[in-house]
Design a protein around this motif. Structure first.
Motif, PDB file in Angstrom:
ATOM      1  N   ARG A 143     -11.355  -7.469   1.585  1.00  0.00           N
ATOM      2  CA  ARG A 143      -9.924  -7.749   1.790  1.00  0.00           C
ATOM      3  C   ARG A 143      -9.088  -7.145   0.668  1.00  0.00           C
ATOM      4  O   ARG A 143      -8.007  -6.602   0.904  1.00  0.00           O
ATOM      5  CB  ARG A 143      -9.675  -9.248   1.875  1.00  0.00           C
ATOM      6  CG  ARG A 143     -10.087  -9.828   3.187  1.00  0.00           C
ATOM      7  CD  ARG A 143      -9.680 -11.272   3.305  1.00  0.00           C
ATOM      8  NE  ARG A 143     -10.109 -11.793   4.594  1.00  0.00           N
ATOM      9  CZ  ARG A 143     -10.249 -13.070   4.848  1.00  0.00           C
ATOM     10  NH1 ARG A 143      -9.988 -13.968   3.925  1.00  0.00           N
ATOM     11  NH2 ARG A 143     -10.644 -13.469   6.034  1.00  0.00           N
ATOM     12  N   ASP A 144      -9.580  -7.241  -0.558  1.00  0.00           N
ATOM     13  CA  ASP A 144      -8.885  -6.654  -1.698  1.00  0.00           C
ATOM     14  C   ASP A 144      -8.762  -5.137  -1.532  1.00  0.00           C
ATOM     15  O   ASP A 144      -7.697  -4.570  -1.772  1.00  0.00           O
ATOM     16  CB  ASP A 144      -9.625  -6.997  -2.998  1.00  0.00           C
ATOM     17  CG  ASP A 144      -8.966  -6.353  -4.203  1.00  0.00           C
ATOM     18  OD1 ASP A 144      -7.765  -6.628  -4.426  1.00  0.00           O
ATOM     19  OD2 ASP A 144      -9.643  -5.578  -4.916  1.00  0.00           O
ATOM     20  N   LEU A 145      -9.843  -4.505  -1.111  1.00  0.00           N
ATOM     21  CA  LEU A 145      -9.816  -3.054  -0.913  1.00  0.00           C
ATOM     22  C   LEU A 145      -8.805  -2.677   0.176  1.00  0.00           C
ATOM     23  O   LEU A 145      -8.036  -1.723   0.016  1.00  0.00           O
ATOM     24  CB  LEU A 145     -11.208  -2.536  -0.551  1.00  0.00           C
ATOM     25  CG  LEU A 145     -11.298  -1.037  -0.264  1.00  0.00           C
ATOM     26  CD1 LEU A 145     -10.921  -0.228  -1.501  1.00  0.00           C
ATOM     27  CD2 LEU A 145     -12.691  -0.678   0.209  1.00  0.00           C
ATOM     28  N   LEU A 146      -8.787  -3.435   1.260  1.00  0.00           N
ATOM     29  CA  LEU A 146      -7.826  -3.154   2.329  1.00  0.00           C
ATOM     30  C   LEU A 146      -6.386  -3.345   1.848  1.00  0.00           C
ATOM     31  O   LEU A 146      -5.500  -2.554   2.192  1.00  0.00           O
ATOM     32  CB  LEU A 146      -8.108  -4.039   3.550  1.00  0.00           C
ATOM     33  CG  LEU A 146      -9.351  -3.683   4.352  1.00  0.00           C
ATOM     34  CD1 LEU A 146      -9.618  -4.735   5.426  1.00  0.00           C
ATOM     35  CD2 LEU A 146      -9.228  -2.304   4.969  1.00  0.00           C
ATOM     36  N   ASP A 147      -6.148  -4.372   1.051  1.00  0.00           N
ATOM     37  CA  ASP A 147      -4.802  -4.587   0.493  1.00  0.00           C
ATOM     38  C   ASP A 147      -4.399  -3.436  -0.421  1.00  0.00           C
ATOM     39  O   ASP A 147      -3.273  -2.942  -0.365  1.00  0.00           O
ATOM     40  CB  ASP A 147      -4.740  -5.915  -0.279  1.00  0.00           C
ATOM     41  CG  ASP A 147      -4.803  -7.123   0.634  1.00  0.00           C
ATOM     42  OD1 ASP A 147      -4.527  -6.973   1.850  1.00  0.00           O
ATOM     43  OD2 ASP A 147      -5.135  -8.229   0.142  1.00  0.00           O
ATOM     44  N   ARG A 148      -5.341  -3.007  -1.270  1.00  0.00           N
ATOM     45  CA  ARG A 148      -5.040  -1.896  -2.181  1.00  0.00           C
ATOM     46  C   ARG A 148      -4.807  -0.601  -1.411  1.00  0.00           C
ATOM     47  O   ARG A 148      -3.933   0.184  -1.760  1.00  0.00           O
ATOM     48  CB  ARG A 148      -6.172  -1.718  -3.201  1.00  0.00           C
ATOM     49  CG  ARG A 148      -6.227  -2.858  -4.208  1.00  0.00           C
ATOM     50  CD  ARG A 148      -7.229  -2.689  -5.337  1.00  0.00           C
ATOM     51  NE  ARG A 148      -8.549  -2.270  -4.903  1.00  0.00           N
ATOM     52  CZ  ARG A 148      -9.179  -1.181  -5.350  1.00  0.00           C
ATOM     53  NH1 ARG A 148      -8.616  -0.413  -6.245  1.00  0.00           N
ATOM     54  NH2 ARG A 148     -10.383  -0.889  -4.923  1.00  0.00           N
ATOM     55  N   LEU A 197       1.464   3.119   1.152  1.00  0.00           N
ATOM     56  CA  LEU A 197       2.919   2.970   1.063  1.00  0.00           C
ATOM     57  C   LEU A 197       3.503   3.757  -0.105  1.00  0.00           C
ATOM     58  O   LEU A 197       4.687   4.082  -0.094  1.00  0.00           O
ATOM     59  CB  LEU A 197       3.290   1.489   0.952  1.00  0.00           C
ATOM     60  CG  LEU A 197       3.038   0.665   2.213  1.00  0.00           C
ATOM     61  CD1 LEU A 197       3.278  -0.813   1.944  1.00  0.00           C
ATOM     62  CD2 LEU A 197       3.886   1.164   3.376  1.00  0.00           C
ATOM     63  N   GLU A 198       2.690   4.068  -1.106  1.00  0.00           N
ATOM     64  CA  GLU A 198       3.171   4.851  -2.243  1.00  0.00           C
ATOM     65  C   GLU A 198       3.214   6.353  -1.945  1.00  0.00           C
ATOM     66  O   GLU A 198       3.851   7.103  -2.678  1.00  0.00           O
ATOM     67  CB  GLU A 198       2.297   4.587  -3.472  1.00  0.00           C
ATOM     68  CG  GLU A 198       2.532   3.211  -4.057  1.00  0.00           C
ATOM     69  CD  GLU A 198       1.795   3.016  -5.370  1.00  0.00           C
ATOM     70  OE1 GLU A 198       1.649   3.998  -6.125  1.00  0.00           O
ATOM     71  OE2 GLU A 198       1.378   1.873  -5.635  1.00  0.00           O
ATOM     72  N   LEU A 199       2.539   6.775  -0.885  1.00  0.00           N
ATOM     73  CA  LEU A 199       2.588   8.193  -0.517  1.00  0.00           C
ATOM     74  C   LEU A 199       3.978   8.531   0.009  1.00  0.00           C
ATOM     75  O   LEU A 199       4.642   7.681   0.625  1.00  0.00           O
ATOM     76  CB  LEU A 199       1.562   8.501   0.577  1.00  0.00           C
ATOM     77  CG  LEU A 199       0.087   8.396   0.219  1.00  0.00           C
ATOM     78  CD1 LEU A 199      -0.758   8.620   1.469  1.00  0.00           C
ATOM     79  CD2 LEU A 199      -0.282   9.399  -0.853  1.00  0.00           C
ATOM     80  N   PRO A 200       4.438   9.768  -0.180  1.00  0.00           N
ATOM     81  CA  PRO A 200       5.697  10.174   0.447  1.00  0.00           C
ATOM     82  C   PRO A 200       5.587  10.001   1.972  1.00  0.00           C
ATOM     83  O   PRO A 200       4.502  10.195   2.540  1.00  0.00           O
ATOM     84  CB  PRO A 200       5.827  11.656   0.070  1.00  0.00           C
ATOM     85  CG  PRO A 200       4.949  11.829  -1.132  1.00  0.00           C
ATOM     86  CD  PRO A 200       3.860  10.824  -1.001  1.00  0.00           C
ATOM     87  N   GLN A 201       6.681   9.647   2.606  1.00  0.00           N
ATOM     88  CA  GLN A 201       6.653   9.307   4.023  1.00  0.00           C
ATOM     89  C   GLN A 201       6.060  10.421   4.882  1.00  0.00           C
ATOM     90  O   GLN A 201       5.213  10.164   5.732  1.00  0.00           O
ATOM     91  CB  GLN A 201       8.066   8.972   4.523  1.00  0.00           C
ATOM     92  CG  GLN A 201       8.068   8.588   5.996  1.00  0.00           C
ATOM     93  CD  GLN A 201       9.442   8.235   6.503  1.00  0.00           C
ATOM     94  OE1 GLN A 201      10.386   8.147   5.752  1.00  0.00           O
ATOM     95  NE2 GLN A 201       9.546   8.023   7.794  1.00  0.00           N
ATOM     96  N   GLU A 202       6.487  11.666   4.671  1.00  0.00           N
ATOM     97  CA  GLU A 202       5.989  12.762   5.507  1.00  0.00           C
ATOM     98  C   GLU A 202       4.485  12.983   5.293  1.00  0.00           C
ATOM     99  O   GLU A 202       3.744  13.207   6.243  1.00  0.00           O
ATOM    100  CB  GLU A 202       6.759  14.047   5.223  1.00  0.00           C
ATOM    101  CG  GLU A 202       6.478  15.121   6.250  1.00  0.00           C
ATOM    102  CD  GLU A 202       7.405  16.317   6.135  1.00  0.00           C
ATOM    103  OE1 GLU A 202       7.532  17.036   7.126  1.00  0.00           O
ATOM    104  OE2 GLU A 202       7.994  16.530   5.053  1.00  0.00           O
ATOM    105  N   THR A 203       4.041  12.871   4.043  1.00  0.00           N
ATOM    106  CA  THR A 203       2.612  13.022   3.743  1.00  0.00           C
ATOM    107  C   THR A 203       1.825  11.909   4.417  1.00  0.00           C
ATOM    108  O   THR A 203       0.772  12.146   5.011  1.00  0.00           O
ATOM    109  CB  THR A 203       2.384  13.006   2.215  1.00  0.00           C
ATOM    110  OG1 THR A 203       3.114  14.081   1.635  1.00  0.00           O
ATOM    111  CG2 THR A 203       0.913  13.129   1.878  1.00  0.00           C
TER     112      THR A 203
END
Length: 182
Positions: A119-124, A130-136
Motif C-alpha cells: 500500500r505504501d508503494l502504491l501511495d508513493r 502526480l509530480e510528473l508534468p501533465q503531458e509526460t
C-alpha cells in the motif's frame, strides 16, 4: 533428392511414385537447417526452434502436401510463418486471460507487513505520478496503462515519435528517482 521431371519444377506425373521416405529425409536434410535458422531468429529458446521445425515437417506430411510440390521449401516456410503467428496469437490470449486488475488483486494475503509495504508503494507511486508534468504523465499512462503504441500516442497528441520516446524515457527516469532505488 530430385526425381524425374522435378528438376524442371514440374510435379510428378500421376502414377509416378518414388521413395517417399527418401524424399522426406532428403528434404529434411536440405531444408531442416535453413528452417531451424529461421525459427532461431524469431524465438528466444533454441529448443522451441527445434520443436517448430519438427512441427512444420509434421504438418506438411500430415496434409499430404510433400508429394507433388514444386517448391516444398516455400511451403515449409509458409507453415513456419503460420506456426509463429499461431503461437503469438495464443500468447496474447493467454496474457489477456492472466491479467488481473489491481482493484481485484489480493495485495499480500495474510502477511500484514507486506500488505502495508505494498500500500505504501502504491501511495508513493501515485504521488510520484502526480509530480510528473501533465503531458509526460498522459503520454506515459497512454503507453503503460492503455497499451497504445508510440505511433498511436504521437497521432493522438500531435507529438513526433521521437518526442513520445523521450517523454516516456523521461517519465521512467523521474519515477525511478522519485520512488528511490527500492
Amino acid at each position: 533428392m530430385a526425381r524425374a521431371g522435378e528438376e524442371a519444377g514440374e510435379p510428378l506425373a500421376a502414377g509416378e511414385t518414388g521413395d517417399a521416405a527418401e524424399d522426406v529425409a532428403s528434404l529434411y536434410r536440405a531444408e531442416g537447417p535453413r528452417l531451424l535458422r529461421f525459427f532461431r531468429r524469431r524465438t528466444a529458446n533454441p529448443e522451441e526452434a527445434r520443436d517448430l521445425v519438427q512441427e512444420s515437417f509434421s504438418r506438411m506430411l500430415g496434409a499430404g502436401a510433400g508429394a507433388g510440390l514444386m517448391r516444398p521449401e516455400a511451403y515449409l516456410r509458409r507453415i513456419g510463418q503460420n506456426l509463429l503467428r499461431d503461437r503469438a496469437k495464443f500468447a496474447v490470449r493467454r496474457s489477456a486471460a492472466l491479467h488481473m486488475s489491481a482493484d481485484d488483486a489480493v495485495l499480500a494475503g495474510l502477511d500484514q507487513f507486506r500488505l502495508l509495504e505494498t500500500r505504501d508503494l502504491l501511495d508513493r507511486l501515485e504521488l510520484a505520478m502526480l509530480e510528473l508534468p501533465q503531458e509526460t504523465r498522459e503520454v506515459f499512462m497512454a503507453h503503460r496503462v492503455e497499451g497504445l503504441t508510440y505511433a498511436e500516442i504521437a497521432e493522438r497528441t500531435g507529438l513526433t515519435l521521437k518526442q513520445v520516446e523521450k517523454r516516456i524515457a523521461r517519465a521512467m527516469l523521474d519515477l525511478s528517482d522519485l520512488l528511490g532505488s527500492r
